[in-house]
Each structure stands twice: as C-alpha cells, then as structure tokens.
Design a protein around this motif. Sequence first.
Motif, mmCIF file in Angstrom:
data_model
loop_
_atom_site.group_PDB
_atom_site.id
_atom_site.type_symbol
_atom_site.label_atom_id
_atom_site.label_comp_id
_atom_site.label_asym_id
_atom_site.label_seq_id
_atom_site.Cartn_x
_atom_site.Cartn_y
_atom_site.Cartn_z
ATOM 1 N N PRO A 70 -22.205 -53.479 80.335
ATOM 2 C CA PRO A 70 -22.221 -54.486 81.410
ATOM 3 C C PRO A 70 -22.001 -53.867 82.791
ATOM 4 O O PRO A 70 -21.418 -52.790 82.921
ATOM 5 N N ASP A 71 -22.470 -54.571 83.811
ATOM 6 C CA ASP A 71 -22.109 -54.228 85.189
ATOM 7 C C ASP A 71 -20.779 -54.884 85.541
ATOM 8 O O ASP A 71 -19.980 -54.325 86.292
ATOM 9 N N ILE A 72 -20.582 -56.085 84.989
ATOM 10 C CA ILE A 72 -19.371 -56.864 85.247
ATOM 11 C C ILE A 72 -18.772 -57.316 83.915
ATOM 12 O O ILE A 72 -19.494 -57.751 83.023
ATOM 13 N N VAL A 73 -17.460 -57.198 83.811
ATOM 14 C CA VAL A 73 -16.742 -57.771 82.669
ATOM 15 C C VAL A 73 -15.890 -58.921 83.192
ATOM 16 O O VAL A 73 -15.118 -58.752 84.139
ATOM 17 N N VAL A 74 -16.051 -60.092 82.592
ATOM 18 C CA VAL A 74 -15.213 -61.248 82.920
ATOM 19 C C VAL A 74 -14.139 -61.355 81.852
ATOM 20 O O VAL A 74 -14.450 -61.500 80.668
ATOM 21 N N ASN A 75 -12.883 -61.260 82.262
ATOM 22 C CA ASN A 75 -11.783 -61.414 81.311
ATOM 23 C C ASN A 75 -11.238 -62.828 81.434
ATOM 24 O O ASN A 75 -10.460 -63.140 82.334
ATOM 25 N N ALA A 76 -11.662 -63.696 80.516
ATOM 26 C CA ALA A 76 -11.226 -65.098 80.498
ATOM 27 C C ALA A 76 -10.335 -65.370 79.288
ATOM 28 O O ALA A 76 -10.199 -66.514 78.855
ATOM 29 N N ILE A 77 -9.740 -64.319 78.744
ATOM 30 C CA ILE A 77 -8.821 -64.468 77.614
ATOM 31 C C ILE A 77 -7.525 -65.107 78.111
ATOM 32 O O ILE A 77 -7.064 -64.824 79.222
ATOM 33 N N VAL A 78 -6.931 -65.954 77.308
ATOM 34 C CA VAL A 78 -5.713 -66.664 77.705
ATOM 35 C C VAL A 78 -4.470 -65.871 77.328
ATOM 36 O O VAL A 78 -4.348 -65.391 76.201
ATOM 37 N N GLY A 79 -3.543 -65.729 78.273
ATOM 38 C CA GLY A 79 -2.229 -65.187 77.988
ATOM 39 C C GLY A 79 -2.137 -63.675 77.899
ATOM 40 O O GLY A 79 -3.048 -62.931 78.282
ATOM 41 N N PHE A 80 -1.003 -63.222 77.348
ATOM 42 C CA PHE A 80 -0.708 -61.795 77.216
ATOM 43 C C PHE A 80 -1.786 -61.076 76.414
ATOM 44 O O PHE A 80 -2.016 -59.876 76.604
ATOM 45 N N ALA A 81 -2.458 -61.794 75.537
ATOM 46 C CA ALA A 81 -3.510 -61.210 74.700
ATOM 47 C C ALA A 81 -4.625 -60.584 75.524
ATOM 48 O O ALA A 81 -5.378 -59.749 75.023
ATOM 49 N N GLY A 82 -4.737 -60.970 76.794
ATOM 50 C CA GLY A 82 -5.799 -60.434 77.642
ATOM 51 C C GLY A 82 -5.483 -59.102 78.293
ATOM 52 O O GLY A 82 -6.360 -58.486 78.913
ATOM 53 N N LEU A 83 -4.245 -58.630 78.166
ATOM 54 C CA LEU A 83 -3.854 -57.385 78.840
ATOM 55 C C LEU A 83 -4.648 -56.187 78.346
ATOM 56 O O LEU A 83 -5.134 -55.366 79.140
ATOM 57 N N ASP A 84 -4.806 -56.054 77.027
ATOM 58 C CA ASP A 84 -5.565 -54.922 76.474
ATOM 59 C C ASP A 84 -6.985 -54.883 77.038
ATOM 60 O O ASP A 84 -7.494 -53.816 77.394
ATOM 61 N N ALA A 85 -7.610 -56.039 77.118
ATOM 62 C CA ALA A 85 -8.987 -56.118 77.612
ATOM 63 C C ALA A 85 -9.078 -55.674 79.066
ATOM 64 O O ALA A 85 -10.033 -54.995 79.465
ATOM 65 N N THR A 86 -8.092 -56.050 79.870
ATOM 66 C CA THR A 86 -8.058 -55.626 81.276
ATOM 67 C C THR A 86 -7.964 -54.113 81.382
ATOM 68 O O THR A 86 -8.708 -53.471 82.135
ATOM 69 N N ILE A 87 -7.061 -53.539 80.611
ATOM 70 C CA ILE A 87 -6.856 -52.087 80.651
ATOM 71 C C ILE A 87 -8.115 -51.341 80.220
ATOM 72 O O ILE A 87 -8.563 -50.406 80.890
ATOM 73 N N VAL A 88 -8.718 -51.763 79.122
ATOM 74 C CA VAL A 88 -9.907 -51.092 78.595
ATOM 75 C C VAL A 88 -11.091 -51.215 79.560
ATOM 76 O O VAL A 88 -11.855 -50.264 79.753
ATOM 77 N N THR A 89 -11.236 -52.373 80.177
ATOM 78 C CA THR A 89 -12.319 -52.570 81.154
ATOM 79 C C THR A 89 -12.187 -51.587 82.308
ATOM 80 O O THR A 89 -13.174 -50.953 82.726
ATOM 81 N N ILE A 90 -10.982 -51.436 82.819
ATOM 82 C CA ILE A 90 -10.749 -50.516 83.939
ATOM 83 C C ILE A 90 -10.967 -49.078 83.504
ATOM 84 O O ILE A 90 -11.580 -48.276 84.232
ATOM 85 N N GLN A 91 -10.498 -48.731 82.316
ATOM 86 C CA GLN A 91 -10.693 -47.372 81.807
ATOM 87 C C GLN A 91 -12.172 -47.035 81.649
ATOM 88 O O GLN A 91 -12.578 -45.872 81.788
ATOM 89 N N ASN A 92 -12.989 -48.056 81.397
ATOM 90 C CA ASN A 92 -14.436 -47.863 81.293
ATOM 91 C C ASN A 92 -15.133 -47.952 82.649
ATOM 92 O O ASN A 92 -16.363 -47.935 82.711
#
Length: 358
Positions: A70-92
């Motif tokens: 993707p060019d853009i990742v939208v993180n619409a996960i609810v709550g603390f469960a979304g933290l991993d996705a944020t970190i991985v998106t930035i690392q990528n």
Amino acid sequence: MRVLVLGATGSIGQQTIEVIKKLKYQLVGISFYKNSKLASEINVHYKYSPLDTNLSNVKNYDELIKKTKPDIVVNAIVGFAGLDATIVTIQNKKTLCLSNKESLVVAGRFITQLAKENSTKIYPIDSEHTALFQILSQNKGFLFKKLYITASGGPFYKYSQKQLEKVTYKQAINHPVWKMGAKISVDSATLVNKCFEIIEAYWYFHTTKIEALYHPTSFIHAIVKYQFKTLMFGCKPDMRTSIMQSLTLFKNSSPYVLPLKQKYILEKINRNKWIPMKWAHVAIKNPKSSLPIIINAANEEAIHLFAKNLISFPTIIKIIQKCIKKFSVFQVTKIEDVYAMDYKIREYIHSIKILKQH
C-alpha cells in the motif's frame, strides 16, 4: 493511491472504504476481527483486492503490508489492539492514517520517535485533530496561543449522579450526534475519549496549551486562538469529512476553516464532575508517565464489564481510579514497559471481585 484498511469491518473502517471509493483510490487489502461475513462482502465488492489479503490468511501485519504494497495504511483498529499495527506500519515506512488514538495515548513518545527514524508521516483521522491540522496548515506564519477541541458531552452530560447510576449499556452506545462504534460511544459518554484526544493532540502538535470545550451540536470540531484572530473548523458531524482530509494528506485547502462566531454553545467542562479531564492535563504535563497506559487498560476492561451488566456506568471511572491508586505512576523508559503495564492492569481487574454498584 493504494490503501490497506486495518479494522475494515468497524464503523471507521466501513466509512473509510466509502471514501476510498469516492476518491477512486484502490483498496488493496483489509484486516478484520470477528465480522467475517462483512469482510467477505467487502472482498466480493472490491474484486481487484487480492484474495489473500485478510489478516486471517497471513501470519501478521508485516506480511499483510508486504503482500499488499500500500501507499497508505489506515489503522482503524479499536483500542490497545491497534498498537502493533501502528508500529509495524511505521517500520515498513508506510504513510499512516491513524484512527487508533490509543497508539499515541499509550506510546506516543515511542511512536513519534519511530516515525521520525523511519521518515514516516502520521495523519490523524479523529475529527478534532484533522480540524486542527487544517487550521494550522492554513496559518503557518502565525504562532497560536491556544488550541481547543470540542466535546459533545455524549448523551448524559447534564445527568445528575443519581441518573448516571441508572444508565444502561444500550443507552451509552446510542450517541446523540455521531454515528460511532460501541466502545468509542461509551468513551464519549464518560469523557474518557476526550481525555484521550487531549493526549493525542499533545503528540501531534507538541503543546500543553490545549483545552476541551463542551459543544453539544458538534458543528465546531476545533478552535485555534491566535493573537489577532480566532479560527474554527466547522462542518456537520460526519466522520467521512475527516477521513477524506486524512486520505488526501491535507493537500487541499478546506472551506470549513472560518472565523469563530459567538452564537455557538462553548463551555468549560467541570473537571470535578468529569474527572478524565483532570487526567488528561496531568498526562500531558508529564509525557513520559505511565498514567495513560493505566487509564486505557482499566477503561477497556471496565467497558467489557459494563457491557455485560456487571457494573454500573459510573463504576467505569471508579475502576480506573482504583487502578491509578493501586499502580504507582512511573516513568516509561521503553516500549516493553507499555505492554507490561497494560498486561498487569488487565490481570489485576480480572483478579478482583467487582460487584455492581447501584
């Protein structure tokens, strides 16, 4: 633009997909939690989406991002469960449009540093923060004196303590103004959501000069006070406006930035009644504090109990207060501390006997 939507079957996820279609962007993949029926419908509707892009068909977020490109990742996960996705998106090194405010609430210092190290941009999706982005971007030559975000107050803002004791979960998830998911609707009703948004704003705009004002109609989303003028961002309460701003990376000048007029209800919030407002300002004055981690974990667990009718509505705040008192607030030095504290709070709440308080 190629867009990957994480948490696609939730309220923000579904509205994001509507905006993607309107912008004629390409939806290249989704993740979802439980709603496999809706996820399947999304995949059928967007036939150009690869069949193997649901998180259930890959090992982790990293693989999902690498497969979908993707060019853009939208993180619409609810709550603390979304933290991993944020970190991985930035690392990528992917541009991140962030609806998952909890990522910044519990780990703002680490997320912003990681984004800097990876030269990754983070754009908010919350209406208040997109509004601030628009006002500030259109007035780059001016130093602001104060930032304001607005709070609808939810359905119970004018209730007495006795009335609050009788509030049901069904009432709490029925927001009078916004169309939102269940968890954020409860957060809006307790004003924990506004506490989180003040903390979130700190990490976007790096200032403690921020306040929340009660504004029941939610027409005004944010206000910026300058020395010689005060500007507001005003439009009807529709998250698709905010999502559109974020997905277009704030490149278009918004017609919704207007001079503030005096006809709107804008009131200071009573911090003694709505204690989360106190927590927010304590947290931004000490950005290394573990306080937001404690609040977030306790709040998520308390909402689960409230949804099961095991506790009353006011007990959500009482449980958070109990956890703040039980666990001393300390300086968070590494990202591992965030996960450890989150686990410790949830384990504690599961271990204690909580009776419904009337």
